[in-house]
Design an enzyme around this catalytic site. Sequence first.
Site, PDB file in Angstrom:
ATOM      1  N   GLU A  91       0.824  -1.226   0.000  1.00 37.92           N
ATOM      2  CA  GLU A  91       0.000   0.000   0.000  1.00 37.92           C
ATOM      3  C   GLU A  91       0.853   1.269   0.000  1.00 37.92           C
ATOM      4  O   GLU A  91       0.654   2.167   0.837  1.00 37.92           O
ATOM      5  CB  GLU A  91      -0.978  -0.009   1.186  1.00 37.92           C
ATOM      6  CG  GLU A  91      -2.013  -1.098   1.065  1.00 37.92           C
ATOM      7  CD  GLU A  91      -3.150  -1.008   2.077  1.00 37.92           C
ATOM      8  OE1 GLU A  91      -3.064  -0.229   3.042  1.00 37.92           O
ATOM      9  OE2 GLU A  91      -4.147  -1.736   1.890  1.00 37.92           O
ATOM     10  N   GLU A 147      -5.539  -8.249  -0.650  1.00 41.94           N
ATOM     11  CA  GLU A 147      -6.266  -7.980   0.604  1.00 41.94           C
ATOM     12  C   GLU A 147      -7.715  -7.721   0.241  1.00 41.94           C
ATOM     13  O   GLU A 147      -8.005  -6.792  -0.519  1.00 41.94           O
ATOM     14  CB  GLU A 147      -5.705  -6.757   1.347  1.00 41.94           C
ATOM     15  CG  GLU A 147      -4.364  -7.008   2.006  1.00 41.94           C
ATOM     16  CD  GLU A 147      -3.912  -5.846   2.882  1.00 41.94           C
ATOM     17  OE1 GLU A 147      -4.776  -5.172   3.489  1.00 41.94           O
ATOM     18  OE2 GLU A 147      -2.696  -5.610   2.939  1.00 41.94           O
TER      19      GLU A 147
HETATM   20  O1  AHR Z   1      -5.318  -5.916   6.765  1.00 40.48           O
HETATM   21  C1  AHR Z   1      -5.204  -4.822   7.601  1.00 40.48           C
HETATM   22  C2  AHR Z   1      -4.447  -3.676   6.950  1.00 40.48           C
HETATM   23  O2  AHR Z   1      -5.205  -3.175   5.889  1.00 40.48           O
HETATM   24  C3  AHR Z   1      -3.133  -4.017   6.314  1.00 40.48           C
HETATM   25  O3  AHR Z   1      -2.080  -4.003   7.203  1.00 40.48           O
HETATM   26  C4  AHR Z   1      -2.965  -2.927   5.301  1.00 40.48           C
HETATM   27  O4  AHR Z   1      -2.218  -3.327   4.182  1.00 40.48           O
HETATM   28  C5  AHR Z   1      -4.391  -2.539   4.944  1.00 40.48           C
HETATM   29  O5  AHR Z   1      -4.573  -1.170   5.013  1.00 40.48           O
END
Ligand code: AHR
Length: 502
Positions: free
Chosen positions: A174, A293
């Site tokens: 990210e 994610e």
């Molecule tokens: O999954 C929780 C968080 O969400 C992770 O650390 C991050 O990559 C995202 O913002």
Amino acid sequence: MATPAHVVLDPAFVVGPIDPRIFGSFVEHLGRCVYTGIYEPGHPSADAQGFRTDVLDLVRELGVTTVRYPGGNFVSGYKWEDGVGPRAARPRRLDLAWRTIETNEIGTDEFMDWARKAEVEPMMAINLGTRGMEEAIDYLEYCNFPAGTEPADTRVTNGHEAPHDIRLWCLGNEMDGPWQMGHKTAAEYGRLAAETARAMRRADTDLQLVACGSSSRHMPTFGAWEREVLTEAYDQVDFISLHAYYEPKDGDTESFLVAADDMHRFIDAVVATADHVGASLKSEKVINLSFDEWNVWFQSRFAGEQNLPVQPAGAQIEDIYDVHDAVVVGSLLITLLQHADRVKVACLAQLVNAIAPILTVPGGPAWRQTIFHPFALTARYAKGRVLRAGVVSPVVATAAFPEASQLWSTATYDETTGALVVFACNRSVGDELGLTVDLSGFGSATLVEHVALHDDDPTAINDAEHPDRVVPKPGNAGIDGTVATATLPAASWHMLRFQVER
Ligand code: AHR
């Protein structure tokens, strides 16, 4: 009953093969995901290394294929060297991502041992936030080089003679997000990702590398970020990442239930952007997508990292999931399958305790949250190729998506076994839906089972006292010739399995 929905399937209409890596998950040093999640020495189920075998059993049952590690936001401040070597010498360090005191009891070597026990492929993330190319190459050498260099020999000395042989790597996490340690502009990150990837490929020629895409479709830089990063790194990377979390915003359950429309548009837009860059570069190469994610996450209930108390790994973002959440997770899995031609990796974030399908009590039980079930059934039965389903459905009008399809569906067909599986959600909050599935393109098929996830109380959850309050139950589908019919209750997820006679 209102207008029914129709699905027409034919083995000739194919989206693409299913890459098993789309059933991945994520273990981050966040909250109790690692400590008292996968690892708890002294727990009655702990093995000789301190890994909870009750959790390992559930991970295998979940059918997870690939696990991303060690973050997430955590990785952008992580020194991998802290987590290897004799435990007594490992430093305690303040993790600025989650304001946690990291003991480094678990690091790369232990995670790799756990991954072997869990029967999952590792997806390793490197720190491109506070660190850079040099540390990334050292880390790759530590993990993958056989022996004869300082990092590789250190691994051997640490008790892992054979290389870890990690093929899939994330180039940071990210990096578009201002909350990220070492957040960068697209141009800065694109150059760093390209140069790091180039160097990593010199050290190991057989790697698959993921460049960071956007943290959500709603980031102000979305689109431009992907274009700029890929313009720099197109030849050096294999995947661009996507992240998305969903929740009922301001109590808008109607829009939440059709959140898959957002994921669908996100994927289409990233495919278009990646292909645009490829066309501009006159490249024949195709960049695939790593949706590394995704989940339901009640972010509006999260006070923000800055407001977390500094503590050693305590409970953080342990969201409890109900029936609606499970239906949404099921619908997001359907969406990933619908895009099987381009989505080749995906990770349910996360695996244990922190926004997870598995919850644990320290010293106590582990159990399946509601969202565990659609994931486990999809991972177990979605095999072969995804079919391009012809769907005709009534519409649900929501604030976020005024013309969302009430039925959200896909199908998979394994021609080696004849297993045909239809996955479907009724995404209406209040209306049941009639469904017909036309299988005449297959000649002849029998219905093996219809499993449904639904509850008259959509707020029902599983907890330590009632771990099986919400479980999949038999549905009401029948088949007459080559037409299957079912009634799908409001807000429900379904799996209809057929055996095709060949
Ligand atoms: O999954 C929780 C968080 O969400 C992770 O650390 C991050 O990559 C995202 O913002």
